[in-house]
Design an enzyme around this catalytic site. Structure first.
Site, mmCIF file in Angstrom:
data_model
loop_
_atom_site.group_PDB
_atom_site.id
_atom_site.type_symbol
_atom_site.label_atom_id
_atom_site.label_comp_id
_atom_site.label_asym_id
_atom_site.label_seq_id
_atom_site.Cartn_x
_atom_site.Cartn_y
_atom_site.Cartn_z
ATOM 1 N N CYS A 1 -2.870 8.991 3.525
ATOM 2 C CA CYS A 1 -2.706 8.404 2.188
ATOM 3 C C CYS A 1 -3.958 8.561 1.341
ATOM 4 O O CYS A 1 -3.889 8.531 0.126
ATOM 5 C CB CYS A 1 -2.249 6.957 2.271
ATOM 6 N N GLU B 1 0.866 -1.192 0.000
ATOM 7 C CA GLU B 1 0.000 0.000 0.000
ATOM 8 C C GLU B 1 0.896 1.233 0.000
ATOM 9 O O GLU B 1 1.662 1.455 0.924
ATOM 10 C CB GLU B 1 -0.894 -0.037 1.242
#
Ligand code: NAG
Ligand code: NAG
Length: 457
Positions: free
Chosen positions: A201, A163
């Site tokens: 994020c 990720e």
């Protein structure tokens, strides 16, 4: 404190409660349809979810509580042990949080050695990534580090979920501003961009307004006023009201941000607020960056393509929705995104051509709290954590088949038994089996069954 209680604590409580309510059924034996051929209908097909063993999680510093608790609760729930490697930037808090987890395990009479924390410098991390003791790794961090982790993990063929952050775009269609006005969406944009000073994020990194220039200008004006009112400072001694705290990395990161901002201005953007670091009178050593607003950002500028991870709001105008999608799709990233429209069908249509792993319609980032599988497309990574897929990803998904009835079982027909007595006959038999099992015509299938019956011995 406000941002952390949402971004750290609330999301963790949500994850734990979702697990308690839905985790067991996500890991229940999954019954599958089994073979299509009528000759194999007596077979039952299932997937069983078994623990992998010991998994690892290499997690980032931006949500030191949640990013660590997420993999820990998922691993323990699926029956694995876990080693978490925290970032050297949050070593103290990570140790404290793991001690809380260990205390909870002891209360539940579970061996607290199931959860281990390690912290090391970047150059020692290769030892962790390449360690053959791991059955699975979750990596949350940046692209350059991910390439190294995946290369090292390949030495022991350890699967990695990766990720890598994003460049999330929020597309605001013209109809939305016309019908709903500016105030509501402007609040969403403020929180989506400046929450945790942008170190998120799935924070809003790009705002793309499509359709009407006059509405775009009105929105920019509104945001310019609001951004200029944001107060930067420290929450710790509670001596002042603040909206945004310090950011974790100063120094070179600030120089880079400033250079991206001045490049954006050279490329035609209007800098309406901020754009540089800030020396706080009470905390001169703090890493503060002024909340920044850039309008008319050129989609080719570095700031429109690189993950900022800081308090910078970038706004762009697109002539129409397709142009907006084109801009949104044009970066290497593809983690999350949002589409705002009062026409739900249109929003759904647009969401399908946006190349991202997650999308919120008429909202931002809430796909995360909805406990869906989370992960990116393109340069944002691969694999998912969270949701059912995330739990199952921490399992050996064992495929199991057996006979539905104890009275029927697979026997090798005589014509196929080694050594093959008559090659021509067994060829005829197998061809008939394929026809009988898969031919479109019922008549051909009946004929095939007859051939089978007469050639089985
Ligand atoms: C698991 O599946 C069985 C059989 O279908 C069912 O009876 C049971 O309630 C399921 N358990 C959960 C937690 O969903
Ligand atoms: C990105 O956007 C364009 C619209 O310009 C669309 O045609 C395309 O299918 C989208 N997806 C990708 C992967 O580029």
């Amino acid at each position: 404190m406000v941002d952390a209680s949402m971004g750290e604590i609330m999301v963790t409580l949500e994850k734990i409660n979702w697990l308690l309510a839905n985790g067991e059924s996500a890991l229940n034996d999954s019954v599958r349809p089994g073979p299509a051929s009528m000759f194999m209908k007596y077979k039952k097909a299932e997937v069983h979810y078994e623990p992998l063993g010991v998994v690892g999680a290499l997690v980032s510093w931006n949500y030191p509580f949640h990013n660590m608790l997420g993999p820990i609760v998922a691993s323990i729930f699926t029956g694995n042990g876990i080693v978490v490697k925290c970032s050297e930037r949050c070593r103290w808090s990570s140790e404290y949080f793991v001690s809380v987890v260990k205390a909870a395990l002891r209360i539940c009479d579970i061996d607290d050695n199931l959860v281990q924390l390690i912290c090391c410098w970047g150059h020692d991390a290769d030892y962790v990534s390449s360690h053959p003791g791991f059955d699975h790794l979750t990596f949350i961090g940046s692209q350059p580090v991910a390439k190294r982790v995946v290369a090292k993990a390949s030495e022991s063929l350890t699967p990695v979920v990766v990720e890598l952050g994003g460049k999330d775009a929020i597309i605001i269609c013209d109809d939305y501003l016309k019908k709903k006005g500016i105030a509501g969406i402007s609040s969403v944009l403020m929180r989506g961009t400046f929450q945790s000073a942008g170190q998120n994020c799935i924070g809003i990194e790009r705002i793309i307004v499509s359709g009407d220039r006059a509405n775009y200008e009105k929105l920019v004006e509104n945001l310019a006023q609001r951004v200029s009112k944001l107060r930067v400072g420290s929450d710790i001694d509670q001596s002042e009201e603040i909206d945004m705290g310090a950011i974790i990395m100063g120094g070179a990161k600030f120089d880079e941000l400033e250079s991206w901002i001045s490049e954006a201005v050279q490329d035609g953007a209007r800098l309406l607020h901020g754009g540089k670091k800030y020396i706080h009178p009470n905390y001169p050593q703090g890493h503060y960056f002024l909340p920044t607003l850039l309008a008319d950002v050129n989609p080719d500028s570095k700031i429109a393509n690189s993950e900022v991870f800081g308090p910078v709001m970038s706004i762009m105008f697109a002539e129409n929705d397709m142009k907006a999608i084109e801009i949104a799709n044009s970066t290497d990233y593809g983690l999350g995104g949002s589409i705002f429209s009062t026409d739900f069908e249109k929003a759904e249509r647009l969401s399908k051509i946006l190349k991202t792993g997650n999308i919120a319609i008429n909202d931002f980032a809430t796909f995360y709290v909805c406990q869906l599988p989370f992960g990116g497309a393109k340069g944002s990574g691969y694999g998912k954590f969270g949701g059912e897929e995330g739990l199952r990803g921490l399992c050996n998904e064992k495929s199991v088949c057996y006979d539905k009835s104890r009275f029927i079982s697979t026997a090798i027909p005589k014509v196929l038994d080694y050594p093959i007595a008559d090659g021509k006959k067994s060829w005829k038999f197998v061809s008939a089996m394929n026809k009988g099992g898969y031919d479109y015509s019922l008549w051909q299938r009946c004929k095939a069954i007859w051939t089978l019956a007469t050639n089985a011995n």
